[in-house]
Design an enzyme around this catalytic site. Structure first.
Site, PDB file in Angstrom:
ATOM      1  N   GLU A   1      -1.877   5.865  -6.098  1.00  0.00           N
ATOM      2  CA  GLU A   1      -2.295   4.969  -5.018  1.00  0.00           C
ATOM      3  C   GLU A   1      -3.229   3.912  -5.580  1.00  0.00           C
ATOM      4  O   GLU A   1      -4.072   4.202  -6.439  1.00  0.00           O
ATOM      5  CB  GLU A   1      -3.060   5.751  -3.937  1.00  0.00           C
ATOM      6  CG  GLU A   1      -2.285   6.887  -3.314  1.00  0.00           C
ATOM      7  CD  GLU A   1      -1.273   6.409  -2.302  1.00  0.00           C
ATOM      8  OE1 GLU A   1      -1.491   5.321  -1.716  1.00  0.00           O
ATOM      9  OE2 GLU A   1      -0.268   7.104  -2.093  1.00  0.00           O
TER      10      GLU A   1
ATOM     11  N   MET B   1       0.843  -1.182   0.000  1.00  0.00           N
ATOM     12  CA  MET B   1       0.000   0.000   0.000  1.00  0.00           C
ATOM     13  C   MET B   1       0.886   1.242   0.000  1.00  0.00           C
ATOM     14  O   MET B   1       2.100   1.134   0.133  1.00  0.00           O
ATOM     15  CB  MET B   1      -0.918  -0.023   1.218  1.00  0.00           C
ATOM     16  CG  MET B   1      -1.802  -1.282   1.279  1.00  0.00           C
ATOM     17  SD  MET B   1      -2.929  -1.477  -0.127  1.00  0.00           S
ATOM     18  CE  MET B   1      -2.134  -2.792  -1.049  1.00  0.00           C
ATOM     19  N   CYS B   2       0.319   2.429  -0.122  1.00  0.00           N
ATOM     20  CA  CYS B   2       1.147   3.632  -0.281  1.00  0.00           C
ATOM     21  C   CYS B   2       0.509   4.830   0.412  1.00  0.00           C
ATOM     22  O   CYS B   2      -0.670   4.808   0.775  1.00  0.00           O
ATOM     23  CB  CYS B   2       1.328   3.969  -1.761  1.00  0.00           C
ATOM     24  SG  CYS B   2       2.042   2.651  -2.769  1.00  0.00           S
ATOM     25  N   ASP B   3       1.308   5.901   0.541  1.00  0.00           N
ATOM     26  CA  ASP B   3       0.826   7.172   1.054  1.00  0.00           C
ATOM     27  C   ASP B   3       1.522   8.294   0.304  1.00  0.00           C
ATOM     28  O   ASP B   3       2.753   8.276   0.142  1.00  0.00           O
ATOM     29  CB  ASP B   3       1.107   7.293   2.558  1.00  0.00           C
ATOM     30  CG  ASP B   3       0.341   6.253   3.362  1.00  0.00           C
ATOM     31  OD1 ASP B   3      -0.834   6.488   3.654  1.00  0.00           O
ATOM     32  OD2 ASP B   3       0.931   5.192   3.670  1.00  0.00           O
TER      33      ASP B   3
END
Length: 405
Positions: A96, A1-3
């Site tokens: 994302e 996952m990412c931010d």
């Protein structure tokens, strides 16, 4: 996952992203042209599902575009596209994975290929928004985006050019657009409800709540996207526009340096062994009137690795070590192997490695800040190359502290 996040304040701005992917996947820092890897494959690792399907969709789209702009990207080793990057016009983009109740198309472009196409063909953030909308409505989005498993998703994008920033969220060929006023962060969930400035025709006609219409509640529960987005957003309220302010958010973990949290709730993410995902690369772009300064790890777990400064000068695209694809891949492989050894280290050594990395960043800062502040681009190039030399020495130093695999 990412931010991904951005902060804009009084003419200064900074953009940042953590890329969270398979722990074994090398992610390459790479100075590239738009034509690189289009006529024939240039990715050093291969996946049948990408080479035989996704790459063909990419070629179809790329061959309709002029791609005049070069870019500095962070690129998974088995694809053409990028998790994040900035072009020579100063346009930064991060994407994302978002999960919709609508299934992902079997045919379409990967989000990372869309991102890189936008970097090579956009002079500003608005142009990038327009091109991404064109790509998803013309070619669709889809395909397996996983290094070692199967993961299909829709995409959201945060786009910034030093002046304006936009969040563009998508579901199949539907989309909603929101301009950022002062700060914003996105994670692996939809954030735009009815406050969009623009949207696809059906969304506009029905005045759809975009999040309520498309968000998968199950995926939100698994990814903990809302918790991470709320954390980063709360930190951005009081953060300045220095690169170190963004770094402190990107390396944030709910545990300690010596005993990291392994849930999906931390920004610096290491969710093994329950979920096979880890922060595998990190990027920060700070903007000044005369130029950009880009800080990249090219390494997993930035809590333990230093951010290296890079520029967007024309000479960097031919002379910097990261303009050599073979070097980029070897560097990325080395970082993955080094991370595996770091994960076996004692608490004392982990704390020592983290401290050494933060100290090295201070050395980098002392070298690049004066020429950056004064717009002395040639001196800034020289300083960045010196920082790269210091990083090589630092790598040898921390490697000597670590147990062998």
């Amino acid at each position: 996952m990412c931010d991904t996040m951005v902060k804009i304040d009084k003419g200064h701005s900074v953009f940042a992203k953590n890329s969270d992917r398979d722990p074994g996947e090398p992610q390459m820092i790479f100075y590239c042209t738009g034509s690189e890897g289009i006529s024939s494959m240039s990715h050093p690792e291969h996946r049948n599902y990408y080479d035989t399907k996704q790459y063909c969709y990419l070629q179809d789209a790329a061959n309709t575009l002029p791609s005049p702009y070069n870019a500095l990207i962070s690129r998974p080793s088995w694809m053409w596209g990028a998790e994040m990057g900035v072009n020579d016009q100063g346009v930064s983009i991060g994407n994302e994975a978002v999960f919709s109740t609508s299934g992902v198309d079997k045919k379409g472009l990967l989000g990372m290929d869309i991102l890189r196409l936008a970097l090579h063909n956009s002079a500003n953030a608005q142009e990038a928004v327009s091109l991404i909308k064109h790509l998803i409505t013309t070619y669709g989005q889809g395909g397996n985006a996983s290094y070692s498993g199967h993961l299909c998703y829709h995409n959201s994008f945060l786009i910034h050019d030093g002046k304006k920033a936009f969040i563009l969220e998508t579901a199949k060929k539907r989309w909603a657009l929101k301009e950022v006023a002062s700060f914003a962060s996105i994670s692996n969930g939809y954030t735009i409800k009815k406050e969009y400035q623009d949207a696809d025709e059906k969304t506009l006609q029905r005045h759809t709540n975009f999040t309520r219409r498309h968000a998968s509640a199950l995926h939100l529960l698994v990814t903990k996207a809302n918790q991470r987005q709320h954390f980063s957003s709360s930190k951005l309220v009081h953060a300045g526009t220095s690169w170190t302010a963004m770094r402190d958010i990107l390396i944030a973990n709910r545990g300690t340096i010596g005993n990291m949290d392994h849930s999906m709730k931390s920004i610096c993410l290491d969710a093994k062994p329950l979920v096979k995902t880890q922060t595998t690369a990190s990027m920060i772009v700070e903007y000044a009137p005369s130029c950009c300064l880009i800080w990249l790890t090219g390494s997993p777990l930035p809590i333990y690795f230093p951010y290296l400064p890079c520029t967007l000068s024309s000479s960097s695209f031919s002379t910097h070590p990261f303009s050599n694809p073979a070097y980029c891949y070897a560097f990325a492989q080395e970082r993955v192997a080094l991370t595996k050894r770091i994960e076996l280290a004692t608490v004392q050594i982990l704390e020592q490695i983290a401290a050494l990395s933060r100290h090295l960043e201070q050395e980098f800062e002392s070298l690049v800040r004066p020429p950056y502040e004064h717009g002395e681009k040639e001196l800034l190039d020289e300083a960045c190359l010196k920082c790269h030399e210091l990083l090589v020495a630092h790598t040898a130093r921390i490697s000597a502290l670590l147990p062998p695999l």
